[in-house]
Design an enzyme around this catalytic site. Structure first.
Site, PDB file in Angstrom:
ATOM      1  N   ASP A 195       0.843  -1.120   0.033  1.00  0.00           N
ATOM      2  CA  ASP A 195      -0.050  -0.159  -0.043  1.00  0.00           C
ATOM      3  C   ASP A 195       1.059   1.329   0.066  1.00  0.00           C
ATOM      4  OD1 ASP A 195      -2.635   1.400   0.391  1.00  0.00           O
ATOM      5  OD2 ASP A 195      -1.681   2.023   2.319  1.00  0.00           O
ATOM      6  N   GLU A 224       1.372  -0.367  -5.389  1.00  0.00           N
ATOM      7  CA  GLU A 224       0.458   0.750  -5.474  1.00  0.00           C
ATOM      8  C   GLU A 224       1.261   2.022  -5.316  1.00  0.00           C
ATOM      9  OE1 GLU A 224      -3.564   3.054  -3.748  1.00  0.00           O
ATOM     10  OE2 GLU A 224      -1.803   2.362  -2.242  1.00  0.00           O
TER      11      GLU A 224
END
Length: 731
Positions: free
Chosen positions: A410, A463
């Protein structure tokens, strides 16, 4: 008379010692004398029991706050137990915690301080062990700036004076072995800071925690709890190059995929999800699931991205072995499991990692380096070996103990840029004056290299929302080393295009053509994730313009376009059947919508699309270079039509993909093709069985010796309104 001086007694009585075992336990007084000292403020009397003596021997109270001792005339140390009698008559018995040598070895401490103890989770935290022949739990915690650390729990009335831990050399690691403590005991660490404040912290390495809103750690042994049955999957995974395999990923939030409204809207358990979710994913032909974070977190509304227990499986849905069972069921059904992992930041909850021992231990002290202003969270100090060790071992823990097939990392952009979401005076340049976080970059490279070395066949997916170069380039070539990168540029451009009224799409044609300029700079995964259906952005079906029918037609055509585009695919739960409402993490998806024809047929379309995608090598075998893609016509902006070819390694395997993004049917539309033969229409998003208008090409089209678009042959086809068509070449 006490054998300790007043200063030493005060260290024990006031819980201010860094080495209680130096003062408590058994010690040599003289050549022929030993003393046993014990501190228990809740005991009126303490008795010593040993095979050396026929009867129990009462220790003398040398301080009214609970300090006891007894001098014995002997040259040799001996084993003993202590029996305690409380002020209210209760009695308990245990081995003296201060009669044991340290459990952690010097080598463990060396590797940890060096940042290379890759399985430090097997040593740090709380572990049920047999130490010096005695069963109990060893507690260890890293708190380098603490003045004193204690373990507290029901077993000592949550009194930090009772089980004071010892500091192991200069490592910053504190340890105590407590006999008779077993699985299920609830505990925390009580930490005295240098400023004299007392902090109560959960265990950073705990494997299990109380159900929120409670947040204490629980002694838990995952070993032997579950017998894996996924050998075939694991063997196949290790030999698979996923970059050359189909990947259709179903992103799931376990807490809101489905709930039980008739039982106070409770969560489904991991075991219940193993029955329902696995069957659903298998039935609708997805190859992988991506689970939003399942590490322990205090707030449901954070979706799991504000982690307080990095090694603790969230207790919302069951125990660690229940999650193992869920993953095993996916594997037995040939479905891979990717897990969201959050090494970029952590919350400021009082029981968590923040200011763990009163100082910035896991984070930077300077808020320009150590705090995310947007999220109200702390940033890890990636340059500190022990912090790097914590995160690396955490990644390996999920891959090792839970057979996770991939980690989606993330917020990578927030990690690698020092000025991420900051004004000019709110960040500190690196040593070269640049904006790159060199320590975070080195950490990510190390994470990727070590993860792939230990577990061949796993995936790491970034990401990363910027144009940072080399995210999916190998580390030995200077890249970050990720397997793939989320294609945020494609997502933004494609959604901006498809949300336009079709009458305006011709002015935004480059939104669909521009992503092919950079499509092969990285190993991209195309994503329509949870982030695109929250915070007022609207659900996927509600993003679509037009009337009710057109919304569904648009969405089907858009999904067909996505699956034909180079790159692997990820879609978020609910989008596959046309969830009308934005995603709400506190509610179940609206499964009742499947009672309506349009929604059920959209799901049927996604099922077939996933199936066709898996069957056609041309759609996935060469995703990451130009050998797998060729434009046929990218210039027909006036009609909002795109056509291109996807190619497999076998030159006879290719797909012609054509898309009409207007609600106007185009008849006698000619497409140039490279070969003579029959072109079977294997997908038509406008088919009646998908709730379309059912116009198309009666199963396919024969090529004509009519050169077109720089190709020797062409097919004359009908393009239904708002549709995506796949044609497969048949010799």
């Amino acid at each position: 008379m006490a054998t300790l001086n007043e200063y030493e007694m005060n260290l024990v009585l006031n819980a201010q010692t860094k080495d209680p075992a130096y003062l408590l336990g058994m010690h040599q007084l003289a050549q022929d004398k030993v003393v046993v000292r014990a501190f228990e403020p809740h005991a009126e009397k303490i008795f010593l029991k040993s095979d050396q003596f026929e009867e129990e021997i009462e220790l003398e109270l040398v301080h009214g706050d609970g300090l006891f001792e007894k001098v014995f005339q002997t040259k040799e140390f001996f084993d003993y137990k202590l029996k305690y009698r409380g002020y209210h008559g209760g009695e308990w018995e245990r081995r003296d915690p201060y009669s044991f040598i340290p459990y952690l070895s010097d080598y463990d401490l060396y590797l940890f301080s060096e940042g290379n103890h890759h399985r430090v989770y097997e040593k740090m935290g709380a572990h049920i062990v047999t130490h010096q022949g005695v069963e109990g739990t060893v507690f260890t915690v890293w708190a380098p700036e603490a003045e004193r650390v204690s373990v507290i729990g029901n077993f000592n009335s949550w009194d930090g004076r009772v089980h004071q831990m010892r500091l192991l050399g200069h490592s910053g690691v504190w340890e105590i072995f407590i006999p008779s403590i077993g699985e299920g005991e609830v505990y925390r660490f009580e930490i005295l800071t240098k400023e004299g404040y007392t902090l109560i912290k959960s265990d950073p390495y705990a494997f299990y925690s109380e159900l929120r809103p409670a947040n204490a750690s629980i002694v838990y042994d995952y070993n032997g709890k579950y017998e894996w049955e996924d050998d075939k999957w694991m063997e196949k995974r290790a030999k698979t190059s996923w970059l050359e395999r189909p990947m259709s990923v179903y992103e799931v939030n376990l807490g809101s995929w489905a709930r039980v409204p008739e039982e106070e809207n409770r969560f489904l358990s991991y075991r219940e999800l193993a029955d329902k979710l696995v069957e659903y994913v298998k039935k609708h032909n997805y190859t992988h699931v991506e689970l939003m974070p399942v590490a322990e977190h205090p707030l449901d509304e954070s979706w799991g991205y504000q982690v307080t227990g990095y090694f603790a499986v969230t207790s919302r849905f069951g125990k660690p072995e229940d999650l193992m069972y869920l993953i095993d069921q996916f594997h037995k059904n040939d479905i891979g499991v990717i897990l969201d992992w959050v090494p970029g930041h952590f919350p400021k909850d009082a029981h968590g990692l923040g200011r763990f021992d009163g100082s910035a231990v896991y984070e930077h002290l300077d808020p320009r380096l150590g705090e995310h202003q947007d999220w109200g969270t702390y940033i890890f100090n990636y340059g500190r070996n022990e912090v790097k060790n914590f995160l690396i071992s955490n990644a390996l823990y999920w891959l090792d103990k839970f057979h996770i097939d991939g980690l989606r990392v993330d917020a990578v952009a927030s990690m690698i840029y020092l000025d991420y979401s900051r004004e000019g005076d709110q960040w500190v340049p690196n040593k070269y004056g640049g904006r790159e976080n060199l320590e975070a970059i080195e950490f990510l490279q190390y994470f990727n290299s070590i993860s792939h070395e230990y577990y061949p066949g796993i995936l790491t997916i970034a990401e990363e929302s910027t144009a940072f170069e080399g995210v999916s380039r190998p580390t030995y070539l200077g890249g970050l080393g990720f397997s793939m990168k989320w294609n945020m540029g494609w997502m933004n451009d494609a959604l901006e295009y498809i949300e336009k009224d079709p009458i305006y799409r011709k002015y935004h044609h480059n939104n669909l053509t521009f992503p092919l300029v950079y499509a092969f700079n990285e190993n991209f995964m195309l994503v329509l994730s949870h982030d695109e259906v929250v915070h007022g952005k609207g659900s996927m079906i509600n993003k679509m313009p037009g009337d009710y029918w057109q919304k569904f037609a648009n969405l089907r055509a858009f999904y067909a376009y996505m699956y034909a585009h180079p790159g692997k695919n990820l879609t978020f739960m609910g989008g596959e059947f046309g969830q009308w409402k934005e995603w709400n993490a506190t509610q179940s998806l609206d499964w009742n919508l499947l009672d309506f024809e349009a929604h059920q047929k959209l799901l049927d379309f996604m099922t077939d699309l996933n199936g066709i995608y898996q069957e056609q090598e041309a759609l996935w075998e060469i995703d990451f270079n130009y050998d797998g893609f060729e434009w046929i016509d990218c210039h027909d902006a006036d009609n909002s039509i795109l056509s291109f070819m996807r190619k497999a390694k076998n030159p006879d395997e290719f797909i012609i993909a054509v898309f009409n993004f207007t609600p106007i049917e185009r008849n006698n539309y000619r497409i140039g093709v490279p070969r003579e033969g029959y072109y079977e229409e294997i997908l038509n998003s406008n088919a009646g069985k998908y709730w379309g208008s059912n116009s198309g090409n009666m199963g396919g089209a024969w090529s004509e010796a009519h050169p077109w678009q720089n190709r020797g042959y062409s097919i004359n086809i009908t393009l239904p309104p708002l549709s995506g068509l796949y044609f497969k070449y048949k010799r």
